[in-house]
Enzyme design. Sequence first.
Site, PDB file in Angstrom:
ATOM      1  NE  ARG A  84      61.537 -14.516  78.310  1.00 49.04           N
ATOM      2  CZ  ARG A  84      61.650 -13.333  77.725  1.00 49.04           C
ATOM      3  NH1 ARG A  84      60.685 -12.439  77.861  1.00 49.04           N
ATOM      4  NH2 ARG A  84      62.713 -13.034  76.994  1.00 49.04           N
ATOM      5  CG  MET A  85      61.179 -20.422  74.285  1.00 52.58           C
ATOM      6  SD  MET A  85      59.471 -20.941  73.944  1.00 52.58           S
ATOM      7  CE  MET A  85      59.692 -22.674  73.572  1.00 52.58           C
TER       8      MET A  85
ATOM      9  N   GLY B 224      64.201 -21.861  62.465  1.00 56.86           N
ATOM     10  CA  GLY B 224      64.175 -20.522  63.040  1.00 56.86           C
ATOM     11  C   GLY B 224      62.901 -20.268  63.810  1.00 56.86           C
TER      12      GLY B 224
ATOM     13  CG  HIS C 188      60.686 -11.093  68.176  1.00 56.58           C
ATOM     14  ND1 HIS C 188      60.815 -10.917  66.819  1.00 56.58           N
ATOM     15  CD2 HIS C 188      60.320 -12.390  68.358  1.00 56.58           C
ATOM     16  CE1 HIS C 188      60.550 -12.062  66.199  1.00 56.58           C
ATOM     17  NE2 HIS C 188      60.239 -12.966  67.108  1.00 56.58           N
TER      18      HIS C 188
ATOM     19  CE  LYS D 249      64.418 -12.656  67.848  1.00 55.96           C
ATOM     20  NZ  LYS D 249      64.855 -13.970  68.366  1.00 55.96           N
TER      21      LYS D 249
END
Length: 275
Positions: free
Chosen positions: A18-19, A129, A161, A165
């Site tokens: 996704r990122m 982070g 989240h 995750k």
Amino acid sequence: MPDANSDMRVVIAGAGGRMGRTLIQAVAATKGLALAGAVEAAGSAVLGRDAGELAGLGPNGIKVVSDAAPLLREADGLIEFTIPAATLAFAELTAAAGKVHIIGTTGHSAAEEAVITQAAKRAIIVKSGNMSLGVNLLAALTKRVAKTLNDDYDIEILEMHHNKKIDAPSGTALMLGRAAAAGRGIDLGDRSVRGRDGMTGARRPGDIGFASLRGGTVVGEHAVIFAGPAERVELTHRAEDRMIFARGALHAALWARGKKPGLYAMADVLGLSDI
């Protein structure tokens, strides 16, 4: 030295995630940046796919491959939101090539952090982070508030989240915890409390507590709570779109271009180191 007048060419690792897809979209929309390659793990279902199509942009002629080394020879840097083991492999490559390396991956062990620090003797590494500009401002504010308020104000960090995750507390929560600890002049490793269950006894003054929630499609929510006598101060950040992390990572890449090898944080990128 890179030509400051030419586009910065970046390789996106973890291109199928996704990122990774969000980063490819962001590069296409950002002046001064160009996509130099897209990388995924060996065996990934997206290998051979067009990176532009994968990101929903239409074909751009760049195929997703598994070997980053040849791409880095023609690129200025690499951006990755992957897994800790992959970060180490990429750090070895960027160090060997003397390139910019933007690390958005979280969950590294102390031993892995040491490897990254060693790689930063030859690579220009920006590691955080959380790449969000707002979150990094939140960290700076957390440090300042923690320094201002004494131990009468208990510090608790709450994060939530999405249900996919894999690490907890989040890298962002730990970053905020380190900021709070720095403000108090204490070692987070000695004063961190993660999760409470059963007969825990009273809260020890000066500890920094963490709570992690997981569910649904939440991009990321963080709150730093300073709970004092008869009052509470809360600093909060809510991420509504992964694009904020992508934009922050690209901002860091452009900042790092031409810098000396070293390990930098987003606080350096944003000029917040002295706050």
